[in-house]
Design a protein around this motif. Structure first.
Motif, PDB file in Angstrom:
ATOM      1  N   PRO A 275       0.815  -1.228   0.000  1.00 26.50           N
ATOM      2  CA  PRO A 275       0.000   0.000   0.000  1.00 26.50           C
ATOM      3  C   PRO A 275       0.842   1.269   0.000  1.00 26.50           C
ATOM      4  O   PRO A 275       1.850   1.358   0.688  1.00 26.50           O
ATOM      5  N   ARG A 276       0.402   2.243  -0.792  1.00 25.86           N
ATOM      6  CA  ARG A 276       1.072   3.547  -0.835  1.00 25.86           C
ATOM      7  C   ARG A 276       0.757   4.352   0.421  1.00 25.86           C
ATOM      8  O   ARG A 276       1.612   5.051   0.965  1.00 25.86           O
ATOM      9  N   TYR A 277      -0.505   4.264   0.872  1.00 20.71           N
ATOM     10  CA  TYR A 277      -0.944   5.045   2.033  1.00 20.71           C
ATOM     11  C   TYR A 277      -1.186   4.080   3.195  1.00 20.71           C
ATOM     12  O   TYR A 277      -2.174   3.350   3.231  1.00 20.71           O
ATOM     13  N   PHE A 278      -0.251   4.070   4.137  1.00 15.23           N
ATOM     14  CA  PHE A 278      -0.325   3.147   5.262  1.00 15.23           C
ATOM     15  C   PHE A 278       0.373   3.780   6.449  1.00 15.23           C
ATOM     16  O   PHE A 278       1.516   4.249   6.338  1.00 15.23           O
ATOM     17  N   THR A 279      -0.302   3.806   7.588  1.00 20.18           N
ATOM     18  CA  THR A 279       0.291   4.398   8.782  1.00 20.18           C
ATOM     19  C   THR A 279       1.263   3.418   9.415  1.00 20.18           C
ATOM     20  O   THR A 279       0.919   2.269   9.669  1.00 20.18           O
ATOM     21  N   GLY A 280       2.490   3.853   9.658  1.00 16.72           N
ATOM     22  CA  GLY A 280       3.490   2.982  10.261  1.00 16.72           C
ATOM     23  C   GLY A 280       4.228   2.175   9.198  1.00 16.72           C
ATOM     24  O   GLY A 280       4.251   2.518   8.019  1.00 16.72           O
ATOM     25  N   THR A 281       4.851   1.098   9.638  1.00 23.15           N
ATOM     26  CA  THR A 281       5.630   0.233   8.748  1.00 23.15           C
ATOM     27  C   THR A 281       4.779  -0.922   8.263  1.00 23.15           C
ATOM     28  O   THR A 281       4.169  -1.631   9.070  1.00 23.15           O
ATOM     29  N   TYR A 282       4.735  -1.135   6.949  1.00 26.91           N
ATOM     30  CA  TYR A 282       3.954  -2.262   6.423  1.00 26.91           C
ATOM     31  C   TYR A 282       4.781  -3.532   6.508  1.00 26.91           C
ATOM     32  O   TYR A 282       5.944  -3.570   6.100  1.00 26.91           O
ATOM     33  N   MET A 283       4.171  -4.587   7.053  1.00 30.36           N
ATOM     34  CA  MET A 283       4.851  -5.873   7.222  1.00 30.36           C
ATOM     35  C   MET A 283       4.342  -6.846   6.161  1.00 30.36           C
ATOM     36  O   MET A 283       3.156  -7.170   6.112  1.00 30.36           O
ATOM     37  N   LEU A 284       5.250  -7.294   5.310  1.00 33.14           N
ATOM     38  CA  LEU A 284       4.921  -8.227   4.232  1.00 33.14           C
ATOM     39  C   LEU A 284       5.299  -9.638   4.647  1.00 33.14           C
ATOM     40  O   LEU A 284       6.364  -9.864   5.238  1.00 33.14           O
ATOM     41  N   ARG A 285       4.437 -10.608   4.346  1.00 37.10           N
ATOM     42  CA  ARG A 285       4.732 -12.009   4.674  1.00 37.10           C
ATOM     43  C   ARG A 285       5.502 -12.636   3.511  1.00 37.10           C
ATOM     44  O   ARG A 285       5.044 -12.636   2.376  1.00 37.10           O
ATOM     45  N   VAL A 286       6.684 -13.174   3.828  1.00 32.25           N
ATOM     46  CA  VAL A 286       7.554 -13.772   2.812  1.00 32.25           C
ATOM     47  C   VAL A 286       8.057 -15.120   3.318  1.00 32.25           C
ATOM     48  O   VAL A 286       8.011 -15.402   4.519  1.00 32.25           O
ATOM     49  N   PRO A 287       8.550 -15.984   2.415  1.00 33.53           N
ATOM     50  CA  PRO A 287       9.158 -17.244   2.877  1.00 33.53           C
ATOM     51  C   PRO A 287      10.396 -16.969   3.716  1.00 33.53           C
ATOM     52  O   PRO A 287      11.148 -16.032   3.443  1.00 33.53           O
ATOM     53  N   LYS A 288      10.594 -17.784   4.747  1.00 27.73           N
ATOM     54  CA  LYS A 288      11.812 -17.652   5.549  1.00 27.73           C
ATOM     55  C   LYS A 288      13.011 -17.991   4.667  1.00 27.73           C
ATOM     56  O   LYS A 288      13.057 -19.037   4.046  1.00 27.73           O
ATOM     57  N   SER A 289      13.999 -17.116   4.649  1.00 26.95           N
ATOM     58  CA  SER A 289      15.116 -17.298   3.729  1.00 26.95           C
ATOM     59  C   SER A 289      15.887 -18.577   3.999  1.00 26.95           C
ATOM     60  O   SER A 289      16.356 -19.239   3.084  1.00 26.95           O
ATOM     61  N   LYS A 290      16.010 -18.956   5.264  1.00 28.10           N
ATOM     62  CA  LYS A 290      16.816 -20.142   5.555  1.00 28.10           C
ATOM     63  C   LYS A 290      16.117 -21.425   5.137  1.00 28.10           C
ATOM     64  O   LYS A 290      16.722 -22.484   5.082  1.00 28.10           O
ATOM     65  N   TYR A 291      14.813 -21.325   4.831  1.00 23.59           N
ATOM     66  CA  TYR A 291      14.091 -22.489   4.333  1.00 23.59           C
ATOM     67  C   TYR A 291      13.775 -22.370   2.848  1.00 23.59           C
ATOM     68  O   TYR A 291      13.176 -23.262   2.278  1.00 23.59           O
ATOM     69  N   ALA A 292      14.150 -21.245   2.238  1.00 16.36           N
ATOM     70  CA  ALA A 292      13.677 -20.960   0.880  1.00 16.36           C
ATOM     71  C   ALA A 292      14.033 -22.081  -0.095  1.00 16.36           C
ATOM     72  O   ALA A 292      13.223 -22.476  -0.920  1.00 16.36           O
ATOM     73  N   TYR A 293      15.247 -22.624   0.028  1.00 14.35           N
ATOM     74  CA  TYR A 293      15.667 -23.624  -0.932  1.00 14.35           C
ATOM     75  C   TYR A 293      14.998 -24.965  -0.690  1.00 14.35           C
ATOM     76  O   TYR A 293      15.133 -25.889  -1.483  1.00 14.35           O
ATOM     77  N   ARG A 294      14.239 -25.099   0.435  1.00 12.61           N
ATOM     78  CA  ARG A 294      13.573 -26.356   0.729  1.00 12.61           C
ATOM     79  C   ARG A 294      12.107 -26.340   0.328  1.00 12.61           C
ATOM     80  O   ARG A 294      11.445 -27.358   0.368  1.00 12.61           O
ATOM     81  N   LEU A 295      11.607 -25.187  -0.070  1.00 12.13           N
ATOM     82  CA  LEU A 295      10.180 -25.080  -0.326  1.00 12.13           C
ATOM     83  C   LEU A 295       9.717 -25.996  -1.453  1.00 12.13           C
ATOM     84  O   LEU A 295       8.644 -26.558  -1.401  1.00 12.13           O
ATOM     85  N   ASN A 296      10.526 -26.132  -2.493  1.00 12.04           N
ATOM     86  CA  ASN A 296      10.128 -27.009  -3.588  1.00 12.04           C
ATOM     87  C   ASN A 296       9.887 -28.426  -3.109  1.00 12.04           C
ATOM     88  O   ASN A 296       8.971 -29.108  -3.533  1.00 12.04           O
ATOM     89  N   GLU A 297      10.729 -28.875  -2.199  1.00 11.71           N
ATOM     90  CA  GLU A 297      10.692 -30.270  -1.801  1.00 11.71           C
ATOM     91  C   GLU A 297       9.667 -30.540  -0.715  1.00 11.71           C
ATOM     92  O   GLU A 297       8.943 -31.533  -0.762  1.00 11.71           O
ATOM     93  N   ASP A 298       9.601 -29.635   0.286  1.00 13.90           N
ATOM     94  CA  ASP A 298       8.834 -29.955   1.485  1.00 13.90           C
ATOM     95  C   ASP A 298       7.522 -29.231   1.624  1.00 13.90           C
ATOM     96  O   ASP A 298       6.655 -29.662   2.367  1.00 13.90           O
ATOM     97  N   ALA A 299       7.356 -28.108   0.971  1.00 12.94           N
ATOM     98  CA  ALA A 299       6.127 -27.344   1.188  1.00 12.94           C
ATOM     99  C   ALA A 299       5.520 -26.878  -0.119  1.00 12.94           C
ATOM    100  O   ALA A 299       5.408 -25.689  -0.368  1.00 12.94           O
ATOM    101  N   PRO A 300       5.140 -27.805  -0.991  1.00 11.73           N
ATOM    102  CA  PRO A 300       4.511 -27.377  -2.243  1.00 11.73           C
ATOM    103  C   PRO A 300       3.197 -26.691  -1.983  1.00 11.73           C
ATOM    104  O   PRO A 300       2.470 -27.055  -1.066  1.00 11.73           O
ATOM    105  N   VAL A 301       2.879 -25.678  -2.770  1.00  4.47           N
ATOM    106  CA  VAL A 301       1.628 -24.941  -2.622  1.00  4.47           C
ATOM    107  C   VAL A 301       0.740 -25.273  -3.803  1.00  4.47           C
ATOM    108  O   VAL A 301       1.096 -25.038  -4.949  1.00  4.47           O
TER     109      VAL A 301
END
Length: 536
Positions: free
Chosen positions: A306-332
């Motif tokens: 959002p362009r207009y948002f009070t405070g800091t906007y928190m985006l949900r992203v994959p945890k980087s330390k698990y990123a390379y495991r997502l293909n194998e263990d957590a298919p969406v």
């Protein structure tokens, strides 16, 4: 402020069986899946015909006694022919749809139950969402009730959710469930009965209060037998009980409860992100599919934060330390798989920081296809040049030692298109947020003239919540420190050029509230000063 009596909190189950493909074929041009279904209600004549008896609300053998208080026991396990009708409905006529609802719900169930436990609520409230939306996060009713808990706009805002053309927090599983938990708690405090709490969730608490006063009873089943409630509300509690019964006996009814090692939100985290940041840019920087990023952040209505948002906007992203495991263990399901190569060994801290430290920044300006310099043509500006070469105007100005990206250019002028690493680092530092967010609520020190009513008004809280959190049995005294519920403490460092009105507006706080929590007597502030602000 109370909710108007309404039927907006309606179930998504329908009386006419429509295949999912047929529903999706009716998808509106906006791309938003609207539930064009009839409400899952049935008149008593239909139920009597199906069950073969006129006593559809009489208690059947096998019902549990109500020896345990409602607040601990949730709903009474009251088996009636009406409940059996809905059990039959879910397991036969609407079997395929109910299996999809189970699959959706299991993806989020443990997160939902954890939130309810945080508020001291029965985790069985999970089944209310199963009836409300089937845990389709984009659910939208005819009355514009939205999200897994089907909040209308007024109630959603009343419980702290932000709703704008850029985002709709009613579709965020975590924010909506926290709001639903507060709503359920308020309803139970009001009626001291989970049957009446759920009935008022469906029909509106004002209407329920009027009926209790009019008919002189707090017994949900008595009002149901006497037809003193709307038909949809009479069937609402039996539907929740039926859903609980079916899911808890899934094997008996031939339903499959999906088992996964990881669910979609298990390997994710929230990260502070710039406003109006492109999701495509963020996804490319993290090396993930943008569709996954959108699936993790269903509250976003556009392909950007959002362009207009009070405070800091928190985006949900994959945890980087698990990123390379997502293909194998957590298919969406239904999402293009993430093209992240498997690593032969864990990432070093340096590599981890290189890939993930600044998710909220623009992509690396290094581009092998981009020339190193550009000759200015007639009518060109730094802004138009930056767009042409996919680089921010501020970085372009910094690379050429201009004071501002609005600097005028001359025809034939040579513009450097490759900012060096020092310039990139300085730009990142300049853009770093000046707010330090904590996970602690604000603690307020009572001063002369304060009252609980005034404090509750200033901090948009409830007197009962303040009393409960601070274990207050009487009034407050000068010098007493009290915890303010539903607040999140953050420390803002005053910048050069700031004034109190500007800071208050930035955090959507009244000036009087900002002065109160910082014990300020005057409006004067100075650069470097630390101010307590509320991020909730």
């Amino acid at each position: 402020m109370k909710q108007k009596p309404s039927r907006e909190m309606s179930s998504l189950m329908e009386t006419v069986d429509i295949e999912r493909d047929d529903i999706l074929a009716k998808k509106p041009k906006t791309g938003e899946y609207t539930h064009e279904m009839a409400e899952a209600t049935a008149d008593d004549g239909e139920i009597k015909k199906v069950v073969g008896t006129a006593e559809i609300d009489a208690e059947l053998p096998g019902s549990e006694s109500d020896a345990v208080p409602y607040s601990r026991n949730f709903l009474k396990n009251k088996k009636t022919q009406r409940m059996q009708f809905w059990v039959e409905y879910f397991t036969t006529k609407n079997r395929d749809r109910f299996q999809r609802f189970i699959n959706n719900g299991e993806e989020y169930r443990h997160h939902i139950e954890e939130i309810f436990e945080q508020y001291g609520l029965p985790k069985e409230l999970y089944f209310v969402g199963l009836i409300e939306s089937g845990y389709y996060l984009g659910a939208r009713s005819h009355a514009s009730a939205v999200g897994p808990w089907q909040f209308i706009r007024a109630t959603g805002k009343r419980y702290g959710m932000k709703i704008s053309p850029e985002l709709d927090e009613r579709q965020d599983l975590f924010k909506a469930t926290h709001a639903a938990a507060r709503y359920f708690k308020d309803l139970h405090n009001m009626f001291s009965s989970w049957e009446l709490a759920l009935a008022s969730y469906n029909a509106g608490e004002n209407g329920m209060v009027r009926r209790i006063v009019k008919y002189g009873t707090h017994d949900f089943y008595k009002m149901s037998r006497n037809k003193q409630l709307p038909s949809e509300t009479i069937n609402y509690v039996p539907k929740v009980l039926a859903a609980m019964h079916v899911v808890q006996n899934a094997k008996h009814y031939g339903f499959e409860i999906p088992k996964k090692k990881y669910r979609i939100y298990d390997l994710t985290e929230l990260t502070p992100t710039k406003k109006n940041a492109s999701l495509h840019t963020i996804a490319a920087r993290m090396g993930i599919d943008m569709q996954l990023l959108k699936k993790l952040n269903p509250e976003l209505r556009k392909n950007s934060t959002p362009r207009y948002f009070t405070g800091t906007y928190m985006l949900r992203v994959p945890k980087s330390k698990y990123a390379y495991r997502l293909n194998e263990d957590a298919p969406v399901a239904g999402v293009t798989m993430i093209n992240v190569p498997k690593l032969s060994k864990p990432e070093s801290r340096k590599e981890l920081n290189r890939r993930t430290a600044a998710v909220d920044e623009e992509p690396n300006t290094t581009n092998t296809d981009r020339p190193k310099f550009h000759r200015v043509r007639r009518g060109e500006t730094l802004l138009s040049i930056s767009r042409k070469y996919d680089i921010t105007p501020r970085k372009l100005a910094s690379a050429n030692d201009f004071k501002s990206w609005k600097t005028s250019l001359t025809v034939g002028q040579k513009i450097n298109l490759s900012p060096n690493e020092e310039q990139i680092v300085s730009t990142r530092l300049a853009a770093a947020p000046k707010v330090k967010i904590t996970n602690n609520p604000i603690i307020y020190k009572v001063v002369r003239g304060d009252s609980l009513t005034e404090i509750a008004r200033l901090f948009n809280s409830r007197i009962s919540a303040i009393k409960r959190v601070n274990n207050l049995k009487r009034g407050i005294v000068v010098g007493q420190k009290i915890v303010l519920p539903d607040t999140q403490k953050a420390i803002y460092t005053v910048q050069r050029g700031d004034h109190l009105t500007k800071v208050a507006k930035s955090f959507n706080l009244p000036i009087s509230t900002l002065m109160k929590i910082n014990s300020m007597k005057r409006r004067t502030i100075y650069a470097g000063q630390k101010l307590i602000v509320n991020m909730d």
